[in-house]
Design a protein around this motif. Structure first.
Motif, PDB file in Angstrom:
ATOM      1  N   GLN A 191       3.949   5.812 -10.769  1.00  0.00           N
ATOM      2  CA  GLN A 191       3.471   4.394 -10.899  1.00  0.00           C
ATOM      3  C   GLN A 191       2.073   4.466 -10.409  1.00  0.00           C
ATOM      4  N   ILE A 192       1.670   5.193  -9.294  1.00  0.00           N
ATOM      5  CA  ILE A 192       0.391   4.901  -8.970  1.00  0.00           C
ATOM      6  C   ILE A 192      -0.680   5.543  -9.898  1.00  0.00           C
ATOM      7  N   THR A 193      -0.433   6.854 -10.462  1.00  0.00           N
ATOM      8  CA  THR A 193      -1.300   7.323 -11.259  1.00  0.00           C
ATOM      9  C   THR A 193      -1.379   7.067 -12.657  1.00  0.00           C
ATOM     10  N   ALA A 194      -0.366   6.207 -12.942  1.00  0.00           N
ATOM     11  CA  ALA A 194      -0.174   6.037 -14.588  1.00  0.00           C
ATOM     12  C   ALA A 194      -1.184   5.424 -15.324  1.00  0.00           C
ATOM     13  N   ASP A 195      -2.157   4.795 -14.573  1.00  0.00           N
ATOM     14  CA  ASP A 195      -3.312   4.086 -15.277  1.00  0.00           C
ATOM     15  C   ASP A 195      -4.533   4.806 -15.064  1.00  0.00           C
ATOM     16  N   GLY A 196      -4.758   5.834 -14.604  1.00  0.00           N
ATOM     17  CA  GLY A 196      -5.797   6.499 -13.994  1.00  0.00           C
ATOM     18  C   GLY A 196      -6.143   6.510 -12.944  1.00  0.00           C
ATOM     19  N   PRO A 197      -7.389   7.378 -12.248  1.00  0.00           N
ATOM     20  CA  PRO A 197      -7.466   7.265 -10.750  1.00  0.00           C
ATOM     21  C   PRO A 197      -8.175   6.075 -10.179  1.00  0.00           C
ATOM     22  N   GLU A 198      -8.796   5.391 -11.134  1.00  0.00           N
ATOM     23  CA  GLU A 198      -9.953   4.104 -10.270  1.00  0.00           C
ATOM     24  C   GLU A 198      -9.370   3.361  -9.746  1.00  0.00           C
ATOM     25  N   GLN A 199      -7.854   2.977  -9.622  1.00  0.00           N
ATOM     26  CA  GLN A 199      -7.343   1.984  -8.560  1.00  0.00           C
ATOM     27  C   GLN A 199      -6.300   2.623  -7.747  1.00  0.00           C
ATOM     28  N   VAL A 200      -6.259   4.100  -7.947  1.00  0.00           N
ATOM     29  CA  VAL A 200      -5.311   4.732  -7.088  1.00  0.00           C
ATOM     30  C   VAL A 200      -5.241   4.487  -5.799  1.00  0.00           C
ATOM     31  N   GLY A 201      -6.423   4.245  -5.237  1.00  0.00           N
ATOM     32  CA  GLY A 201      -6.367   4.024  -3.797  1.00  0.00           C
ATOM     33  C   GLY A 201      -5.849   2.765  -3.528  1.00  0.00           C
ATOM     34  N   GLU A 202      -5.905   1.697  -3.950  1.00  0.00           N
ATOM     35  CA  GLU A 202      -5.377   0.202  -3.846  1.00  0.00           C
ATOM     36  C   GLU A 202      -4.026   0.576  -4.080  1.00  0.00           C
ATOM     37  N   ARG A 203      -3.497   0.949  -5.196  1.00  0.00           N
ATOM     38  CA  ARG A 203      -2.055   1.082  -5.449  1.00  0.00           C
ATOM     39  C   ARG A 203      -1.244   1.624  -4.552  1.00  0.00           C
ATOM     40  N   LEU A 204      -1.865   2.860  -4.187  1.00  0.00           N
ATOM     41  CA  LEU A 204      -1.250   3.697  -2.896  1.00  0.00           C
ATOM     42  C   LEU A 204      -0.897   2.907  -1.680  1.00  0.00           C
ATOM     43  N   LEU A 223      -5.304  13.957   3.229  1.00  0.00           N
ATOM     44  CA  LEU A 223      -6.119  13.036   4.074  1.00  0.00           C
ATOM     45  C   LEU A 223      -5.831  11.471   3.835  1.00  0.00           C
ATOM     46  N   ALA A 224      -5.595  11.076   2.528  1.00  0.00           N
ATOM     47  CA  ALA A 224      -5.303   9.814   2.356  1.00  0.00           C
ATOM     48  C   ALA A 224      -3.969   9.632   2.804  1.00  0.00           C
ATOM     49  N   GLY A 225      -3.039  10.452   2.830  1.00  0.00           N
ATOM     50  CA  GLY A 225      -1.515  10.253   3.616  1.00  0.00           C
ATOM     51  C   GLY A 225      -1.722  10.015   5.055  1.00  0.00           C
ATOM     52  N   ALA A 226      -2.527  10.905   5.670  1.00  0.00           N
ATOM     53  CA  ALA A 226      -2.567  10.901   7.171  1.00  0.00           C
ATOM     54  C   ALA A 226      -3.371   9.649   7.477  1.00  0.00           C
ATOM     55  N   HIS A 227      -4.296   8.964   6.695  1.00  0.00           N
ATOM     56  CA  HIS A 227      -4.834   7.697   7.098  1.00  0.00           C
ATOM     57  C   HIS A 227      -3.862   6.547   6.832  1.00  0.00           C
ATOM     58  N   ARG A 244      -9.146  -3.836   3.246  1.00  0.00           N
ATOM     59  CA  ARG A 244      -9.847  -3.083   4.175  1.00  0.00           C
ATOM     60  C   ARG A 244      -9.660  -1.491   4.065  1.00  0.00           C
ATOM     61  N   VAL A 245      -8.423  -1.240   3.760  1.00  0.00           N
ATOM     62  CA  VAL A 245      -8.109   0.242   3.813  1.00  0.00           C
ATOM     63  C   VAL A 245      -8.283   1.015   2.463  1.00  0.00           C
ATOM     64  N   ALA A 246      -7.779   0.266   1.373  1.00  0.00           N
ATOM     65  CA  ALA A 246      -8.026   0.633   0.242  1.00  0.00           C
ATOM     66  C   ALA A 246      -9.177   1.713  -0.478  1.00  0.00           C
ATOM     67  N   PRO A 247     -10.339   1.034  -0.139  1.00  0.00           N
ATOM     68  CA  PRO A 247     -11.587   1.661  -0.421  1.00  0.00           C
ATOM     69  C   PRO A 247     -11.788   3.262   0.327  1.00  0.00           C
ATOM     70  N   VAL A 248     -11.338   3.268   1.505  1.00  0.00           N
ATOM     71  CA  VAL A 248     -11.424   4.105   2.297  1.00  0.00           C
ATOM     72  C   VAL A 248     -10.531   5.269   1.600  1.00  0.00           C
ATOM     73  N   VAL A 249      -9.163   4.879   1.334  1.00  0.00           N
ATOM     74  CA  VAL A 249      -8.126   5.615   0.720  1.00  0.00           C
ATOM     75  C   VAL A 249      -8.667   6.239  -0.524  1.00  0.00           C
ATOM     76  N   GLN A 250      -9.354   5.555  -1.195  1.00  0.00           N
ATOM     77  CA  GLN A 250      -9.803   5.535  -2.595  1.00  0.00           C
ATOM     78  C   GLN A 250     -10.750   6.757  -2.738  1.00  0.00           C
ATOM     79  N   HIS A 251     -11.814   6.508  -1.565  1.00  0.00           N
ATOM     80  CA  HIS A 251     -12.691   7.612  -1.314  1.00  0.00           C
ATOM     81  C   HIS A 251     -12.099   9.109  -0.650  1.00  0.00           C
TER      82      HIS A 251
END
Length: 212
Positions: free
Chosen positions: A95-108, A169-173, A200-207
């Motif tokens: 589900q998270i990667t279905a539409d490409g990586p651009e919004q994966v941080g927010e979805r995850l 790293l995203a998972g650890a965060h 607040r967190v999604a941009p860091v996870v996206q990075h």
């Protein structure tokens, strides 16, 4: 009876070693599901170290031999209970990667913290995390599930260098935030709204996942 006398036809057939009798208490449709539900409750109440096969069998209303028959030793019972508790999360990579990586941080971020935010799914997760923190066998089961079944599948879809490290790293965060918010309950993080935390967190996870 001497060795030349015929066997009593009314006597029950001998059991095969390692398998429960067909008439074992609790055998039948739904026995495996009852055992897994009882295992989740047993691990939640007692933790991995103090949980027992006998206690799980009692909770499921089955003979202890059936627990071994359906699921094996305690570590495999724990793995089955963890997988059931994590069932909603196991479908998330697709589900998270279905539409490409651009919004994966927010979805995850929204999905993982949303699972923790729901009391129905939070309680078994708390039991799993507490067991994993206190026992290396439980930690290994938890680690394999998270690394292979969730983060590993996300990494495979990212198409970026060091994808495995980025996903971990995203998972650890996110696990760290979940621990502070839902387990230790540090304020004001524990009381903040889910939407605010995600924003607040999604941009860091996206990075972590796709940044330079």
């Amino acid at each position: 009876m001497t060795g030349s006398e015929p066997a009593d036809p009314a006597a029950p057939a001998p059991r095969r070693r390692g398998r429960p009798a067909r008439t074992a208490a609790g055998a039948g449709p739904g026995a495996r599901e009852r055992i897994i539900a009882a295992a989740r409750a047993e691990f939640a109440e007692h933790g991995y170290d103090k949980a027992s096969i006998r206690g799980i069998a009692k909770g499921a209303g089955v003979d202890p031999a059936l627990v071994h028959h359906y699921l094996g030793p305690k570590e495999k019972v724990f793995a089955a209970a963890v997988e059931v508790a994590f069932a909603p999360a196991l479908a998330v990579p697709d589900q998270i990667t279905a539409d490409g990586p651009e919004q994966v941080g927010e979805r995850l971020t929204r999905f993982i913290l949303g699972v923790w935010d729901d009391p129905v799914t939070r309680e078994p997760l708390l039991a799993i995390v507490r067991s994993a923190v206190a026992n290396e066998t439980a930690a290994a089961v938890f680690r394999d599930l998270v690394a292979s079944r969730i983060l590993g599948r996300i990494a495979d879809e990212l198409g970026v260098p060091d994808a495995g490290l980025r996903a971990e790293l995203a998972g650890a965060h996110l696990v760290g935030i979940a621990m502070l918010r839902y387990v230790i309950k540090v304020e004001p993080l524990a009381s903040a709204g889910l939407d605010e935390i995600v924003a607040r967190v999604a941009p860091v996870v996206q990075h972590h996942l796709t940044g330079p």
